[in-house]
Design a protein around this motif. Structure first.
Motif, PDB file in Angstrom:
ATOM      1  N   LEU A   1      -1.441   8.320 -31.269  1.00  8.09           N
ATOM      2  CA  LEU A   1      -2.137   9.049 -32.464  1.00  8.09           C
ATOM      3  C   LEU A   1      -2.691   7.976 -33.607  1.00  8.09           C
ATOM      4  O   LEU A   1      -3.614   8.266 -33.995  1.00  8.09           O
ATOM      5  CB  LEU A   1      -1.119  10.062 -33.210  1.00  8.09           C
ATOM      6  N   LEU A   2      -1.726   6.976 -33.614  1.00  5.34           N
ATOM      7  CA  LEU A   2      -2.021   5.890 -34.763  1.00  5.34           C
ATOM      8  C   LEU A   2      -3.464   5.365 -34.177  1.00  5.34           C
ATOM      9  O   LEU A   2      -4.362   4.962 -35.145  1.00  5.34           O
ATOM     10  CB  LEU A   2      -1.259   4.945 -34.929  1.00  5.34           C
ATOM     11  N   ASP A   3      -3.990   5.093 -33.045  1.00  7.56           N
ATOM     12  CA  ASP A   3      -4.890   4.661 -32.563  1.00  7.56           C
ATOM     13  C   ASP A   3      -6.223   5.311 -32.980  1.00  7.56           C
ATOM     14  O   ASP A   3      -7.141   4.584 -33.214  1.00  7.56           O
ATOM     15  CB  ASP A   3      -4.780   4.444 -31.069  1.00  7.56           C
ATOM     16  N   ARG A   4      -6.055   6.489 -33.185  1.00 13.91           N
ATOM     17  CA  ARG A   4      -7.032   7.481 -33.501  1.00 13.91           C
ATOM     18  C   ARG A   4      -7.585   6.903 -35.211  1.00 13.91           C
ATOM     19  O   ARG A   4      -8.625   7.608 -35.786  1.00 13.91           O
ATOM     20  CB  ARG A   4      -6.871   8.680 -33.606  1.00 13.91           C
ATOM     21  N   TRP A   5      -6.552   6.416 -35.841  1.00 12.20           N
ATOM     22  CA  TRP A   5      -6.847   5.965 -37.166  1.00 12.20           C
ATOM     23  C   TRP A   5      -8.056   4.958 -37.294  1.00 12.20           C
ATOM     24  O   TRP A   5      -8.590   4.831 -38.342  1.00 12.20           O
ATOM     25  CB  TRP A   5      -5.817   5.349 -37.958  1.00 12.20           C
ATOM     26  N   THR A   6      -8.421   4.233 -36.210  1.00 11.46           N
ATOM     27  CA  THR A   6      -9.389   3.159 -36.611  1.00 11.46           C
ATOM     28  C   THR A   6     -10.906   3.540 -35.540  1.00 11.46           C
ATOM     29  O   THR A   6     -11.734   2.836 -35.113  1.00 11.46           O
ATOM     30  CB  THR A   6      -8.825   1.940 -35.700  1.00 11.46           C
ATOM     31  N   ALA A   7     -10.939   5.031 -35.350  1.00  9.02           N
ATOM     32  CA  ALA A   7     -12.050   5.695 -34.570  1.00  9.02           C
ATOM     33  C   ALA A   7     -13.091   5.217 -36.023  1.00  9.02           C
ATOM     34  O   ALA A   7     -12.890   4.842 -36.836  1.00  9.02           O
ATOM     35  CB  ALA A   7     -11.900   7.020 -34.621  1.00  9.02           C
ATOM     36  N   PRO A   8     -14.372   5.469 -35.471  1.00 15.52           N
ATOM     37  CA  PRO A   8     -15.566   5.225 -36.257  1.00 15.52           C
ATOM     38  C   PRO A   8     -15.207   5.795 -37.779  1.00 15.52           C
ATOM     39  O   PRO A   8     -14.909   7.100 -37.864  1.00 15.52           O
ATOM     40  CB  PRO A   8     -16.725   5.860 -35.705  1.00 15.52           C
ATOM     41  N   GLY A   9     -15.723   5.293 -38.729  1.00 19.97           N
ATOM     42  CA  GLY A   9     -15.605   5.660 -40.127  1.00 19.97           C
ATOM     43  C   GLY A   9     -14.494   4.996 -40.937  1.00 19.97           C
ATOM     44  O   GLY A   9     -13.579   4.203 -40.258  1.00 19.97           O
ATOM     45  N   GLY A  10     -14.303   5.271 -42.182  1.00 18.30           N
ATOM     46  CA  GLY A  10     -13.409   4.421 -42.779  1.00 18.30           C
ATOM     47  C   GLY A  10     -13.672   3.069 -43.213  1.00 18.30           C
ATOM     48  O   GLY A  10     -14.865   2.572 -42.850  1.00 18.30           O
ATOM     49  N   THR A  11     -12.856   2.312 -43.487  1.00 14.84           N
ATOM     50  CA  THR A  11     -13.205   0.922 -43.901  1.00 14.84           C
ATOM     51  C   THR A  11     -12.087   0.091 -43.317  1.00 14.84           C
ATOM     52  O   THR A  11     -10.935   0.228 -43.582  1.00 14.84           O
ATOM     53  CB  THR A  11     -13.158   0.531 -45.341  1.00 14.84           C
TER      54      THR A  11
ATOM     55  N   GLY B   1      -9.333  -2.102 -40.320  1.00 13.88           N
ATOM     56  CA  GLY B   1      -8.418  -1.473 -39.566  1.00 13.88           C
ATOM     57  C   GLY B   1      -7.294  -1.025 -40.351  1.00 13.88           C
ATOM     58  O   GLY B   1      -7.184  -0.727 -41.527  1.00 13.88           O
ATOM     59  N   VAL B   2      -5.940  -0.948 -39.658  1.00 21.09           N
ATOM     60  CA  VAL B   2      -4.996  -0.374 -40.187  1.00 21.09           C
ATOM     61  C   VAL B   2      -3.999  -1.435 -40.637  1.00 21.09           C
ATOM     62  O   VAL B   2      -3.331  -2.180 -39.667  1.00 21.09           O
ATOM     63  CB  VAL B   2      -4.164   0.785 -39.367  1.00 21.09           C
ATOM     64  N   GLU B   3      -3.484  -1.380 -41.800  1.00 20.46           N
ATOM     65  CA  GLU B   3      -2.437  -2.505 -42.137  1.00 20.46           C
ATOM     66  C   GLU B   3      -1.052  -1.842 -42.095  1.00 20.46           C
ATOM     67  O   GLU B   3      -0.821  -0.745 -42.687  1.00 20.46           O
ATOM     68  CB  GLU B   3      -2.718  -2.895 -43.481  1.00 20.46           C
ATOM     69  N   ARG B   4      -0.164  -2.280 -41.508  1.00 21.47           N
ATOM     70  CA  ARG B   4       1.187  -1.910 -41.467  1.00 21.47           C
ATOM     71  C   ARG B   4       2.190  -2.774 -42.282  1.00 21.47           C
ATOM     72  O   ARG B   4       2.303  -3.867 -42.210  1.00 21.47           O
ATOM     73  CB  ARG B   4       1.738  -1.923 -40.078  1.00 21.47           C
ATOM     74  N   ILE B   5       2.868  -1.899 -43.493  1.00 23.10           N
ATOM     75  CA  ILE B   5       3.593  -2.749 -44.416  1.00 23.10           C
ATOM     76  C   ILE B   5       5.018  -2.147 -44.134  1.00 23.10           C
ATOM     77  O   ILE B   5       5.189  -0.964 -44.297  1.00 23.10           O
ATOM     78  CB  ILE B   5       3.239  -2.426 -45.796  1.00 23.10           C
ATOM     79  N   ASP B   6       5.924  -3.041 -44.112  1.00 23.29           N
ATOM     80  CA  ASP B   6       7.411  -2.695 -44.102  1.00 23.29           C
ATOM     81  C   ASP B   6       7.844  -2.912 -45.291  1.00 23.29           C
ATOM     82  O   ASP B   6       8.232  -4.229 -45.762  1.00 23.29           O
ATOM     83  CB  ASP B   6       8.287  -3.167 -42.837  1.00 23.29           C
TER      84      ASP B   6
ATOM     85  N   LEU C   1       1.539   2.796 -43.634  1.00 19.46           N
ATOM     86  CA  LEU C   1       0.295   2.610 -43.178  1.00 19.46           C
ATOM     87  C   LEU C   1      -0.887   2.528 -44.299  1.00 19.46           C
ATOM     88  O   LEU C   1      -0.883   3.743 -44.827  1.00 19.46           O
ATOM     89  CB  LEU C   1      -0.043   3.921 -42.173  1.00 19.46           C
ATOM     90  N   VAL C   2      -1.509   1.397 -44.235  1.00 17.55           N
ATOM     91  CA  VAL C   2      -2.613   1.152 -45.107  1.00 17.55           C
ATOM     92  C   VAL C   2      -3.890   1.073 -44.578  1.00 17.55           C
ATOM     93  O   VAL C   2      -4.342   0.316 -43.726  1.00 17.55           O
ATOM     94  CB  VAL C   2      -2.120   0.094 -46.164  1.00 17.55           C
TER      95      VAL C   2
ATOM     96  N   VAL D   1      -5.966   3.793 -49.113  1.00 17.21           N
ATOM     97  CA  VAL D   1      -4.921   5.099 -48.724  1.00 17.21           C
ATOM     98  C   VAL D   1      -3.634   4.366 -48.067  1.00 17.21           C
ATOM     99  O   VAL D   1      -3.593   3.528 -47.350  1.00 17.21           O
ATOM    100  CB  VAL D   1      -5.398   5.790 -47.563  1.00 17.21           C
ATOM    101  N   HIS D   2      -2.322   4.986 -48.581  1.00 15.16           N
ATOM    102  CA  HIS D   2      -1.308   4.569 -48.181  1.00 15.16           C
ATOM    103  C   HIS D   2      -0.398   5.793 -47.783  1.00 15.16           C
ATOM    104  O   HIS D   2       0.045   6.559 -48.509  1.00 15.16           O
ATOM    105  CB  HIS D   2      -0.513   4.061 -49.474  1.00 15.16           C
ATOM    106  N   ALA D   3      -0.329   5.761 -46.334  1.00 18.15           N
ATOM    107  CA  ALA D   3       0.536   6.836 -45.791  1.00 18.15           C
ATOM    108  C   ALA D   3       1.777   6.320 -45.335  1.00 18.15           C
ATOM    109  O   ALA D   3       2.068   5.433 -44.675  1.00 18.15           O
ATOM    110  CB  ALA D   3      -0.123   7.218 -44.342  1.00 18.15           C
ATOM    111  N   VAL D   4       2.862   7.204 -45.860  1.00 19.23           N
ATOM    112  CA  VAL D   4       4.357   6.667 -45.880  1.00 19.23           C
ATOM    113  C   VAL D   4       5.024   7.431 -44.775  1.00 19.23           C
ATOM    114  O   VAL D   4       4.865   8.596 -44.758  1.00 19.23           O
ATOM    115  CB  VAL D   4       4.877   6.981 -47.472  1.00 19.23           C
ATOM    116  N   ASP D   5       5.735   6.732 -44.005  1.00 15.82           N
ATOM    117  CA  ASP D   5       6.843   7.420 -43.025  1.00 15.82           C
ATOM    118  C   ASP D   5       7.948   7.715 -43.973  1.00 15.82           C
ATOM    119  O   ASP D   5       8.754   6.626 -44.211  1.00 15.82           O
ATOM    120  CB  ASP D   5       6.913   6.360 -41.826  1.00 15.82           C
ATOM    121  N   ARG D   6       8.195   8.963 -44.213  1.00 13.30           N
ATOM    122  CA  ARG D   6       9.497   9.401 -44.958  1.00 13.30           C
ATOM    123  C   ARG D   6      10.863   8.633 -44.269  1.00 13.30           C
ATOM    124  O   ARG D   6      10.962   9.057 -42.997  1.00 13.30           O
ATOM    125  CB  ARG D   6       9.592  10.655 -45.088  1.00 13.30           C
ATOM    126  N   ILE D   7      11.633   8.092 -44.950  1.00 10.32           N
ATOM    127  CA  ILE D   7      12.830   7.371 -44.315  1.00 10.32           C
ATOM    128  C   ILE D   7      13.854   8.281 -43.955  1.00 10.32           C
ATOM    129  O   ILE D   7      13.821   9.448 -44.899  1.00 10.32           O
ATOM    130  CB  ILE D   7      13.645   6.302 -45.456  1.00 10.32           C
TER     131      ILE D   7
END
Length: 293
Positions: free
Chosen positions: A16-26, A28-33, A44-45, A80-86
């Motif tokens: 599902l995350l692979d679809r974040w990099t479909a055409p559009g937006g700016t 790739g996806v940065e993963r921050i821990d 996910l940023v 955009v910062h999408a958070v995985d709730r702990i």
């Protein structure tokens, strides 16, 4: 409860995350821990580094990857910062200190904002995530510029008894099959994204901590809130009485704008009619509200 298959879950998450990099937006996806006493939180940023920040909080039983249909539009100009709730399924990992209370949950979220270097941000949540966003904004309004609540639960009205009755088997003995059946029932026959449905089912069997359930904000708390707020309701939601939620939001939140998306169910949001939803969000965030500092 059936034993979870972490490999299958993580594969579905990454698919599902692979679809974040479909055409559009700016970019790739940065993963921050982000590390804290509560554990490690995955964020996910995506979006331009100089874009105004927008933090996304997913609904219960979901993950940050569930914004797959919205990320291209939302991240075109916003950071955009999408958070995985702990404590829930996702890429975040629990630490030694569990989140047991509402203050714990809000402290964790504040730590996430601190870790991201966001002194003030726009905040958007769906369902349980909307309750969390609103509850945090009421506690720390100085940290929130504007608030977006997507079919918020336990904010302005309670659940429908029929919804709780259908959810009960999934809560007592969660299975992937039961979770998917529950989503199909709530969607009223509308087609749901297969990748999202797969991940939601696997998430139901994923080990998790007990979800913190807090009280609905009081009328006095809501009336005192001056934050510009957009409430977008799912017109076909079976979770609650949409007309009642809309009426309460208009009455109790002085700065609230409310919109109903017809034909969209509670759990189909935010992916179904994503383009229309994204347009509503971005237009609201672009508006210069008179109460902004």
């Amino acid at each position: 409860m059936p034993s979870a298959d972490p490999t299958a879950f993580h594969t579905a998450y990454d698919t599902l995350l692979d679809r974040w990099t479909a055409p559009g937006g700016t970019g790739g996806v940065e993963r921050i821990d982000l590390a804290s006493a509560y554990g490690t939180t995955r964020v996910l940023v995506r979006g331009p580094a100089d874009g105004e920040p927008l933090v996304l909080l997913h609904g219960g039983g979901n993950t940050a990857a569930s914004w797959f249909a919205n990320i291209a539009d939302l991240s075109r100009e916003r950071r955009v910062h999408a958070v995985d709730r702990i404590g829930e399924a996702g890429r975040s990992r629990c630490g030694e200190r569990p989140i047991r209370t509402v203050p714990d949950l809000l402290d964790w979220l504040e730590g996430v904002l601190d870790g991201l270097g966001l002194d003030r941000t726009d905040l958007c949540g769906h369902s349980y995530g909307a309750w969390q966003a609103l509850t945090y904004a009421l506690r720390a309004p100085r940290r929130v510029r504007r608030l977006v609540l997507l079919d918020p639960t336990q904010c302005f009205a309670g659940f429908r008894p029929g919804y709780l009755l259908h959810a009960l088997p999934m809560l007592l003995r969660p299975t992937a099959r039961g979770a998917r059946a529950f989503l199909r029932w709530e969607a009223g026959g509308a087609k749901l994204d297969p990748g999202f449905l797969e991940l939601y089912g696997l998430a139901a069997e994923f080990p998790r901590r007990k979800v913190v359930v807090g009280k609905r904000p009081t009328a006095a708390q809501l009336q005192a809130c001056t934050l510009p707020t957009l409430v977008v309701l799912a017109g076909a939601s079976r979770a609650h009485d949409v007309r009642r939620v809309q009426a309460a939001a208009r009455e109790l939140l002085p700065q609230a704008e409310t919109v109903v998306l017809p034909g969209v169910s509670h759990h189909a949001m935010p992916a179904v009619r994503a383009g229309e939803l994204d347009r509503l969000i971005l237009e609201f965030l672009a508006t210069q509200h008179p109460v902004e500092a």
